[in-house]
Design an enzyme around this catalytic site. Sequence first.
Site, PDB file in Angstrom:
ATOM      1  CD  GLU A  30      -1.310  -2.234   2.241  1.00  0.00           C
ATOM      2  OE1 GLU A  30      -0.152  -2.666   2.033  1.00  0.00           O
ATOM      3  OE2 GLU A  30      -2.045  -2.688   3.124  1.00  0.00           O
TER       4      GLU A  30
ATOM      5  CB  CYS B 245      -1.143   0.430   5.270  1.00  0.00           C
ATOM      6  SG  CYS B 245       0.467  -0.293   4.869  1.00  0.00           S
TER       7      CYS B 245
END
Length: 154
Positions: free
Chosen positions: A65, A96
């Site tokens: 990510e 994330c």
Amino acid sequence: MPLEFVFLNMELDDNYFMSLALAEARKAALADEVPVGAIVVVGQRIIARAHNLTEQLNDVTAHAEMQAITSAANYLNGKYLVGCSLYVTLEPCIMCAGALTWSQLERVVYGASDSKRGFHQAALSLHPKTTVLGGIMAEEAKLLLDDFFREKRK
């Protein structure tokens, strides 16, 4: 008689984009990285592809990510990803989730849930304008992860 091509105005769906994220996850597995892949899409166009690079870069923050956010921001020449969708094969972790919140994505679509480290287990939410959809191709994503860790335990 000339050959004619018919172009369909085909709307690509969540399964299509998740299958591309799974292809990124397979690249990670081949590089002995935890098999998580991500792509960023805007207007049905892929602007970033990424997979975990924590081993290769020796960097605990090099999740798929994070790599995808950085790549998409560079592509757009801006720090916010308004109007973009992130497809990731595993529910984002807390780290994330923070980055996804700051990036102001329109959508986050993930495959397999992560009951140990996923952001839902911490009762976190993303940016108020971000919609979240989980479970897309979850079985394929989970199988890839399970196979990877089964091999590690041998």
